[in-house]
Design a protein around this motif. Sequence first.
Motif, PDB file in Angstrom:
ATOM      1  N   GLU A  74       0.839  -1.197   0.000  1.00 51.04           N
ATOM      2  CA  GLU A  74       0.000   0.000   0.000  1.00 51.04           C
ATOM      3  C   GLU A  74       0.875   1.248   0.000  1.00 51.04           C
ATOM      4  O   GLU A  74       1.850   1.342   0.736  1.00 51.04           O
ATOM      5  CB  GLU A  74      -0.896  -0.012   1.237  1.00 51.04           C
ATOM      6  CG  GLU A  74      -1.927   1.093   1.257  1.00 51.04           C
ATOM      7  CD  GLU A  74      -2.867   0.975   2.445  1.00 51.04           C
ATOM      8  OE1 GLU A  74      -3.850   1.730   2.497  1.00 51.04           O
ATOM      9  OE2 GLU A  74      -2.612   0.113   3.314  1.00 51.04           O
ATOM     10  N   MET A  75       0.509   2.230  -0.851  1.00 50.86           N
ATOM     11  CA  MET A  75       1.290   3.453  -0.967  1.00 50.86           C
ATOM     12  C   MET A  75       1.021   4.370   0.226  1.00 50.86           C
ATOM     13  O   MET A  75      -0.122   4.554   0.639  1.00 50.86           O
ATOM     14  CB  MET A  75       0.941   4.191  -2.267  1.00 50.86           C
ATOM     15  CG  MET A  75       1.852   5.346  -2.588  1.00 50.86           C
ATOM     16  SD  MET A  75       3.498   4.794  -3.093  1.00 50.86           S
ATOM     17  CE  MET A  75       3.112   3.968  -4.629  1.00 50.86           C
ATOM     18  N   ARG A  76       2.103   4.961   0.768  1.00 55.33           N
ATOM     19  CA  ARG A  76       2.000   5.902   1.879  1.00 55.33           C
ATOM     20  C   ARG A  76       2.874   7.114   1.596  1.00 55.33           C
ATOM     21  O   ARG A  76       3.879   7.025   0.900  1.00 55.33           O
ATOM     22  CB  ARG A  76       2.471   5.251   3.188  1.00 55.33           C
ATOM     23  CG  ARG A  76       1.597   4.093   3.663  1.00 55.33           C
ATOM     24  CD  ARG A  76       0.254   4.578   4.161  1.00 55.33           C
ATOM     25  NE  ARG A  76      -0.578   3.468   4.615  1.00 55.33           N
ATOM     26  CZ  ARG A  76      -1.827   3.621   5.037  1.00 55.33           C
ATOM     27  NH1 ARG A  76      -2.369   4.821   5.062  1.00 55.33           N
ATOM     28  NH2 ARG A  76      -2.531   2.573   5.420  1.00 55.33           N
ATOM     29  N   TYR A  77       2.452   8.283   2.153  1.00 55.37           N
ATOM     30  CA  TYR A  77       3.281   9.480   2.079  1.00 55.37           C
ATOM     31  C   TYR A  77       4.077   9.612   3.368  1.00 55.37           C
ATOM     32  O   TYR A  77       3.558   9.385   4.456  1.00 55.37           O
ATOM     33  CB  TYR A  77       2.434  10.733   1.871  1.00 55.37           C
ATOM     34  CG  TYR A  77       1.900  10.873   0.460  1.00 55.37           C
ATOM     35  CD1 TYR A  77       2.776  10.832  -0.627  1.00 55.37           C
ATOM     36  CD2 TYR A  77       0.546  11.044   0.212  1.00 55.37           C
ATOM     37  CE1 TYR A  77       2.300  10.950  -1.923  1.00 55.37           C
ATOM     38  CE2 TYR A  77       0.068  11.171  -1.082  1.00 55.37           C
ATOM     39  CZ  TYR A  77       0.955  11.124  -2.149  1.00 55.37           C
ATOM     40  OH  TYR A  77       0.486  11.238  -3.427  1.00 55.37           O
ATOM     41  N   ALA A  78       5.345   9.981   3.246  1.00 48.70           N
ATOM     42  CA  ALA A  78       6.228  10.074   4.405  1.00 48.70           C
ATOM     43  C   ALA A  78       6.862  11.454   4.502  1.00 48.70           C
ATOM     44  O   ALA A  78       7.106  12.120   3.484  1.00 48.70           O
ATOM     45  CB  ALA A  78       7.325   9.011   4.323  1.00 48.70           C
ATOM     46  N   VAL A  79       7.104  11.886   5.726  1.00 51.57           N
ATOM     47  CA  VAL A  79       7.894  13.086   5.973  1.00 51.57           C
ATOM     48  C   VAL A  79       9.339  12.764   5.605  1.00 51.57           C
ATOM     49  O   VAL A  79       9.851  11.712   6.002  1.00 51.57           O
ATOM     50  CB  VAL A  79       7.785  13.500   7.458  1.00 51.57           C
ATOM     51  CG1 VAL A  79       8.737  14.640   7.773  1.00 51.57           C
ATOM     52  CG2 VAL A  79       6.365  13.885   7.797  1.00 51.57           C
ATOM     53  N   PRO A  80      10.028  13.603   4.839  1.00 49.50           N
ATOM     54  CA  PRO A  80      11.361  13.231   4.351  1.00 49.50           C
ATOM     55  C   PRO A  80      12.428  13.243   5.443  1.00 49.50           C
ATOM     56  O   PRO A  80      12.282  13.898   6.483  1.00 49.50           O
ATOM     57  CB  PRO A  80      11.648  14.301   3.292  1.00 49.50           C
ATOM     58  CG  PRO A  80      10.874  15.487   3.750  1.00 49.50           C
ATOM     59  CD  PRO A  80       9.610  14.924   4.344  1.00 49.50           C
ATOM     60  N   ALA A  81      13.509  12.531   5.187  1.00 51.92           N
ATOM     61  CA  ALA A  81      14.652  12.545   6.093  1.00 51.92           C
ATOM     62  C   ALA A  81      15.238  13.946   6.149  1.00 51.92           C
ATOM     63  O   ALA A  81      15.245  14.678   5.154  1.00 51.92           O
ATOM     64  CB  ALA A  81      15.709  11.553   5.606  1.00 51.92           C
ATOM     65  N   GLY A  82      15.728  14.321   7.325  1.00 52.82           N
ATOM     66  CA  GLY A  82      16.276  15.659   7.531  1.00 52.82           C
ATOM     67  C   GLY A  82      15.296  16.610   8.185  1.00 52.82           C
ATOM     68  O   GLY A  82      15.692  17.693   8.623  1.00 52.82           O
ATOM     69  N   SER A  83      14.021  16.227   8.261  1.00 51.30           N
ATOM     70  CA  SER A  83      13.017  17.084   8.892  1.00 51.30           C
ATOM     71  C   SER A  83      13.308  17.229  10.387  1.00 51.30           C
ATOM     72  O   SER A  83      13.845  16.322  11.024  1.00 51.30           O
ATOM     73  CB  SER A  83      11.613  16.507   8.685  1.00 51.30           C
ATOM     74  OG  SER A  83      11.288  16.460   7.305  1.00 51.30           O
ATOM     75  N   VAL A  84      12.946  18.393  10.935  1.00 52.03           N
ATOM     76  CA  VAL A  84      13.243  18.706  12.333  1.00 52.03           C
ATOM     77  C   VAL A  84      11.991  19.265  12.998  1.00 52.03           C
ATOM     78  O   VAL A  84      11.309  20.127  12.437  1.00 52.03           O
ATOM     79  CB  VAL A  84      14.392  19.729  12.451  1.00 52.03           C
ATOM     80  CG1 VAL A  84      14.725  20.000  13.921  1.00 52.03           C
ATOM     81  CG2 VAL A  84      15.633  19.237  11.718  1.00 52.03           C
ATOM     82  N   TYR A  85      11.686  18.766  14.201  1.00 50.53           N
ATOM     83  CA  TYR A  85      10.558  19.238  14.999  1.00 50.53           C
ATOM     84  C   TYR A  85      11.097  19.872  16.287  1.00 50.53           C
ATOM     85  O   TYR A  85      12.002  19.328  16.924  1.00 50.53           O
ATOM     86  CB  TYR A  85       9.618  18.084  15.347  1.00 50.53           C
ATOM     87  CG  TYR A  85       8.878  17.502  14.166  1.00 50.53           C
ATOM     88  CD1 TYR A  85       7.555  17.851  13.904  1.00 50.53           C
ATOM     89  CD2 TYR A  85       9.497  16.599  13.298  1.00 50.53           C
ATOM     90  CE1 TYR A  85       6.870  17.319  12.824  1.00 50.53           C
ATOM     91  CE2 TYR A  85       8.823  16.072  12.213  1.00 50.53           C
ATOM     92  CZ  TYR A  85       7.508  16.438  11.986  1.00 50.53           C
ATOM     93  OH  TYR A  85       6.832  15.909  10.897  1.00 50.53           O
ATOM     94  N   PHE A  86      10.506  21.012  16.670  1.00 49.24           N
ATOM     95  CA  PHE A  86      10.908  21.726  17.875  1.00 49.24           C
ATOM     96  C   PHE A  86       9.808  21.596  18.924  1.00 49.24           C
ATOM     97  O   PHE A  86       8.638  21.912  18.650  1.00 49.24           O
ATOM     98  CB  PHE A  86      11.160  23.199  17.571  1.00 49.24           C
ATOM     99  CG  PHE A  86      12.329  23.436  16.644  1.00 49.24           C
ATOM    100  CD1 PHE A  86      13.561  23.813  17.144  1.00 49.24           C
ATOM    101  CD2 PHE A  86      12.188  23.279  15.267  1.00 49.24           C
ATOM    102  CE1 PHE A  86      14.643  24.027  16.297  1.00 49.24           C
ATOM    103  CE2 PHE A  86      13.259  23.497  14.417  1.00 49.24           C
ATOM    104  CZ  PHE A  86      14.487  23.865  14.933  1.00 49.24           C
ATOM    105  N   PHE A  87      10.183  21.168  20.132  1.00 50.36           N
ATOM    106  CA  PHE A  87       9.205  20.916  21.185  1.00 50.36           C
ATOM    107  C   PHE A  87       9.536  21.676  22.464  1.00 50.36           C
ATOM    108  O   PHE A  87      10.717  21.895  22.787  1.00 50.36           O
ATOM    109  CB  PHE A  87       9.149  19.418  21.526  1.00 50.36           C
ATOM    110  CG  PHE A  87       8.566  18.553  20.442  1.00 50.36           C
ATOM    111  CD1 PHE A  87       7.186  18.475  20.270  1.00 50.36           C
ATOM    112  CD2 PHE A  87       9.388  17.810  19.608  1.00 50.36           C
ATOM    113  CE1 PHE A  87       6.640  17.661  19.284  1.00 50.36           C
ATOM    114  CE2 PHE A  87       8.855  16.993  18.628  1.00 50.36           C
ATOM    115  CZ  PHE A  87       7.481  16.923  18.463  1.00 50.36           C
ATOM    116  N   GLU A  88       8.493  22.024  23.185  1.00 45.09           N
ATOM    117  CA  GLU A  88       8.608  22.525  24.553  1.00 45.09           C
ATOM    118  C   GLU A  88       8.101  21.436  25.490  1.00 45.09           C
ATOM    119  O   GLU A  88       7.045  20.841  25.241  1.00 45.09           O
ATOM    120  CB  GLU A  88       7.782  23.793  24.749  1.00 45.09           C
ATOM    121  CG  GLU A  88       7.805  24.317  26.177  1.00 45.09           C
ATOM    122  CD  GLU A  88       6.864  25.487  26.392  1.00 45.09           C
ATOM    123  OE1 GLU A  88       6.884  26.058  27.502  1.00 45.09           O
ATOM    124  OE2 GLU A  88       6.097  25.825  25.459  1.00 45.09           O
TER     125      GLU A  88
END
Length: 373
Positions: A299-313
Amino acid sequence: MFYAIDAVDTFFFRNASPFDADLSQSASSLFPPFPSVYAGALRYADTTRGRSSSEISRALKIGFSGLMVDGRLLLPRPLDTWVSPSFKLERLSLVPSPVGSSPLPFSLTPVTLTADKEVEPRGGGYVEEADLSRYLEGADWEAPCLSLSDFVKREGHVGIQIDRSSGASRSGLWYSIEKVRPVDACNRRCSLVVEAEGVSVDTASSIKLGGEARAASIRRLEREESFAPVTSSSRYFKLYLAAPAIFKQGWLPWWIDPVTKEGFFAYKKHRIRVRLLSAAIGRHVAVGGFSMEKRQPKEMRYAVPAGSVYFFEIIEGEFKDAVKLFHRKCVSDYREGYGFVYQNWDRMRYCDRGYGYSLVGTIGAEQGGVLNV
């Protein structure tokens, strides 16, 4: 355990675009491949006797996957960085988002205003392991950005479909394939590297990998785990994805509320509650594949690409909890064979096929800006 995989000739890893010898006559190769590509190759390379293929599949866990040149790991450049014309990486700074223009409270902008345009490295930007470790530490940082095209050669191959009954070529049914030869101009090898548990490849051997079952060699690497955990007392942290991640809510993990952007993550004795402040995310990538066991496309899925960065508190918990829960873990929501709905405890909390391999870092004072980190 880490393993290095070298091409005997070339590699071909299909992307999600349709391909045949009639209408869609051209196919290009991904490089590096998606983490799940290694599962089949490792399963059949396992030298442990007495175990069936299904038993090995259940025990197999894939962690880090990437590239290695001259014994140094290469990882996708963090997308919260800016590539200068001199191919130097500089971190972007967090600033309050304009009212109504962003779903998140902070956006990313260059630390110093410049008239220069950002450079896009050919084939994608990469950083060396040591430079990425310093990036995660949050200190003043500038590092060279390496172009993937400097380490691989892309070759075009043209063919034509053959009529099986007559053995003659069929008129008009030609196709072209772009393959990858992972060597640089000096013929230095660019190796694929994968971290795997539950399999044992004790001696150097040959395997088949990717489309057309291209021949490759595999050997065990005698190296310690990379990326030592960062220590900090800060209430803020960043999550860097070294591999694509498939999230249930598109670019958001399932445990983050899409309205409040808050959520909690728990595993065994560790629990943390966080608020998403900002994110540096590239264009999504389509992840598919072919199941050899079921003999049908996945099944085809969309993915967030490598290198992405999330900032959290951090709202509840401490920085050390973030390290325990996310550092060197595969945080992708999707798990093969279970989809997005499965038990959320023990080993089934994390993806076991390498998607969403994450590293925890601190947010330096220069990058944090008004956060006063």
